[in-house]
Design a protein around this motif. Structure first.
Motif, PDB file in Angstrom:
ATOM      1  N   TYR A 199       1.210   1.951   4.835  1.00 53.60           N
ATOM      2  CA  TYR A 199       0.453   2.587   3.762  1.00 53.60           C
ATOM      3  C   TYR A 199       0.083   3.964   4.276  1.00 53.60           C
ATOM      4  CZ  TYR A 199      -2.769   2.947  -0.216  1.00 53.60           C
ATOM      5  OH  TYR A 199      -3.394   3.310  -1.389  1.00 53.60           O
ATOM      6  N   ALA A 200       0.591   5.005   3.631  1.00 55.30           N
ATOM      7  CA  ALA A 200       0.452   6.351   4.181  1.00 55.30           C
ATOM      8  C   ALA A 200       0.423   7.378   3.063  1.00 55.30           C
ATOM      9  CB  ALA A 200       1.620   6.654   5.126  1.00 55.30           C
ATOM     10  N   GLY A 201      -0.123   8.535   3.369  1.00 57.28           N
ATOM     11  CA  GLY A 201      -0.157   9.604   2.392  1.00 57.28           C
ATOM     12  C   GLY A 201      -1.020  10.759   2.831  1.00 57.28           C
ATOM     13  N   VAL A 202      -1.265  11.660   1.868  1.00 57.41           N
ATOM     14  CA  VAL A 202      -2.006  12.892   2.125  1.00 57.41           C
ATOM     15  C   VAL A 202      -3.036  13.093   1.014  1.00 57.41           C
ATOM     16  CG1 VAL A 202      -1.828  15.370   2.576  1.00 57.41           C
ATOM     17  CG2 VAL A 202       0.118  13.874   3.101  1.00 57.41           C
ATOM     18  N   LEU A 260      -1.379   0.614   9.291  1.00 57.32           N
ATOM     19  CA  LEU A 260      -0.650  -0.655   9.381  1.00 57.32           C
ATOM     20  C   LEU A 260      -1.457  -1.810   8.796  1.00 57.32           C
ATOM     21  CD1 LEU A 260       0.674  -0.193  13.034  1.00 57.32           C
ATOM     22  CD2 LEU A 260       2.004   0.001  10.932  1.00 57.32           C
ATOM     23  N   LEU A 261      -2.553  -1.500   8.116  1.00 57.44           N
ATOM     24  CA  LEU A 261      -3.465  -2.542   7.620  1.00 57.44           C
ATOM     25  C   LEU A 261      -3.141  -3.023   6.211  1.00 57.44           C
ATOM     26  CD1 LEU A 261      -6.809  -0.933   8.846  1.00 57.44           C
ATOM     27  CD2 LEU A 261      -5.568  -2.823   9.919  1.00 57.44           C
ATOM     28  N   GLY A 262      -2.233  -2.331   5.537  1.00 55.04           N
ATOM     29  CA  GLY A 262      -1.939  -2.694   4.153  1.00 55.04           C
ATOM     30  C   GLY A 262      -2.800  -1.913   3.173  1.00 55.04           C
ATOM     31  N   LYS A 263      -2.412  -1.984   1.895  1.00 53.51           N
ATOM     32  CA  LYS A 263      -3.041  -1.162   0.865  1.00 53.51           C
ATOM     33  C   LYS A 263      -4.521  -1.482   0.670  1.00 53.51           C
ATOM     34  CE  LYS A 263      -2.566   0.185  -3.996  1.00 53.51           C
ATOM     35  NZ  LYS A 263      -4.009   0.141  -4.273  1.00 53.51           N
ATOM     36  N   PHE A 283      -1.240   8.753  -1.373  1.00 56.93           N
ATOM     37  CA  PHE A 283      -1.174   7.498  -0.622  1.00 56.93           C
ATOM     38  C   PHE A 283      -0.429   6.426  -1.409  1.00 56.93           C
ATOM     39  CE2 PHE A 283      -4.152   9.374   2.247  1.00 56.93           C
ATOM     40  CZ  PHE A 283      -3.955   8.687   3.433  1.00 56.93           C
ATOM     41  N   ALA A 284       0.455   5.734  -0.682  1.00 56.91           N
ATOM     42  CA  ALA A 284       1.245   4.664  -1.287  1.00 56.91           C
ATOM     43  C   ALA A 284       1.830   3.821  -0.170  1.00 56.91           C
ATOM     44  CB  ALA A 284       2.373   5.248  -2.141  1.00 56.91           C
TER      45      ALA A 284
END
Length: 452
Positions: A199-202, A260-263, A283-284
């Motif tokens: 789960y990553a983003g800006v 790495l924890l999930g949404k 983020f998605a």
């Protein structure tokens, strides 16, 4: 020696052959070598030694500026060595010296695996890993260097050897974080991780909110678990077609993060930052291979200059200093000034770690700008130094090799004891100082002459 292996200054492809990824580096070696195999690398080393020439290995040349003059030196470029092998059962990859991180992440993802890849997709695996390697998974899994399981290289005698925990263990220790002074690496083997998505983003905010956003981010990182790696950053995008329309020509303060924890768990963590009202939120849940685009680095060669600083802390006063030197109203020509959150696994020495066992600073700053002309280059260099000066009070006393584009003393990279041990390895494996690197390990005798 076949003609296509060695390129000389009078050859028609000379100017193309000598280019580094950083086009600001005007590399003028005695010759350029373009080997396609470890055997050809060995032949080049022997050819150079027979002619009294030194050897400078280079994968891509992202950090080529500190090399300086390449007179009497063969620039050995490994870009044609692109083999990749993924061992699914052992969760390892073996890659040749010219492989780029984007190629590894794509190959590993086909098997549900992830690598500790660089934030730039076209950074070379070898140079990044020899210098440490801080990935988007670093706070959880540590430095890429300390996940290397074996290194294949050509030594100063022109012999191909393999260094690992059992064979040449002292050299293996030095190679993991000590840089490229010890031989020409032809392949590395390293651990992969069973990660398929993150789960990553800006979060984008107007640059004028720089102090507010960075202060909120600084408070936020105190409570995030090791599974979260993040960056607070000033970005000023040039008005060029390469930049997507929503960002083109815009100036922002951003928070980039990978979790790495999930949404659900990460959304809860992000709540204080989202309550600031970002202008854009990307983020998605994404495939781990797509992390290569998160940092928005150029994906093709460009001219530029940058340099870093390893910070002991990033206090409100440090944030104010960064805003004054690079934020809204500063007239900064810099494309990016970023501060990466360290800690987690980066601060813990893993059993059997290499020369760079930990990152001894809570935050890592890097400032960079494009230098399309000499005038632009001078302005960027001056402003990078201005940012560094503004943050001097929080200098940890150490520096991270991969973020250093100016020469530094070995003690500043490694500390006194580790630097002396690296010098001993250099003296044992390359007593004639055949191999050059952008941040060399100096032979003890050279240090003694310098002191005298």
């Amino acid at each position: 020696m076949k003609n296509e292996l060695i390129v000389l200054p009078h050859d028609p492809n000379w100017n193309e052959a000598r280019l580094a990824w950083n086009l600001a580096a005007d590399q003028q070696p005695a010759a350029v070598a373009l080997p396609e195999s470890a055997q050809e690398v060995a032949a080049v080393v022997r050819w150079a030694r027979d002619r009294g020439l030194r050897v400078a290995p280079q994968g891509t040349g992202h950090n080529a500026l500190p090399l300086g003059s390449l007179a009497h030196t063969v620039l050995l470029k490994t870009e044609r060595m692109r083999g990749i092998e993924v061992d699914i059962g052992r969760q390892r990859a073996r890659v040749e010296a010219g492989v780029l991180w984007a190629e590894v992440t794509d190959a590993a993802a086909e098997h549900g695996l992830a690598a500790l890849a660089g934030s730039s997709p076209d950074v070379g695996v070898v140079g990044y890993s020899l210098g440490g390697g801080i990935s988007w998974l670093a706070r959880c899994h540590g430095l890429a260097a300390n996940n290397i399981t074996a290194v294949e290289l050509v030594n100063a005698e022109g012999d191909l050897i393999r260094a690992d925990a059992e064979s040449h263990p002292e050299l293996f220790w030095a190679l993991r974080g000590g840089g490229g002074s010890f031989g020409v690496v032809t392949a590395v083997e390293f651990t992969l991780f069973p990660i398929t998505e993150v789960y990553a983003g800006v979060l984008f905010f107007p640059l004028e909110r720089g102090a507010e956003v960075l202060r909120a981010w600084r408070r936020w990182v105190d409570d995030v678990p090791d599974e979260v790696t993040s960056v607070g950053r000033f970005l000023q995008f040039p008005p060029i077609p390469d930049i997507p329309e929503p960002l083109r020509g815009g100036s922002f303060v951003v928070v980039e993060a990978t979790s790495l924890l999930g949404k659900d768990a990460t959304d809860e963590l992000l709540r204080p930052l989202r309550e600031l009202g970002p202008a854009m939120d990307t983020f998605a849940t994404i495939p781990v291979r797509e992390l290569k685009h998160l940092h928005m680095d150029p994906e093709h060669p460009v001219p530029g200059f940058g340099d870093g600083l390893l910070l002991s802390d990033f206090t409100d006063e440090a944030i104010d200093a960064m805003v004054r030197s690079a934020g809204a109203g500063s007239n900064s020509p810099l494309l990016s000034v970023e501060v990466r959150h360290m800690g987690g696994a980066l601060a813990r020495k893993a059993p059997g770690a290499g020369a760079l066992a930990t990152i001894d600073g809570k935050f890592l700053m890097f400032a960079v700008g494009l230098s399309m002309t000499p005038e632009m280059g001078a302005a960027v260099k001056a402003h990078v130094e201005l940012v560094q000066t503004a943050l001097t009070r929080w200098d940890s006393g150490r520096m991270y090799l991969n973020f250093a584009e100016k020469r530094e003393r070995g003690e500043r990279f490694f500390g006194d004891a580790t630097n002396r041990r690296l010098q001993a390895v250099k003296a044992a494996v390359d007593p004639d100082d055949v191999f050059r690197s952008n941040h060399p390990i100096r032979l003890p005798a050279a240090e003694a002459r310098k002191a005298a």
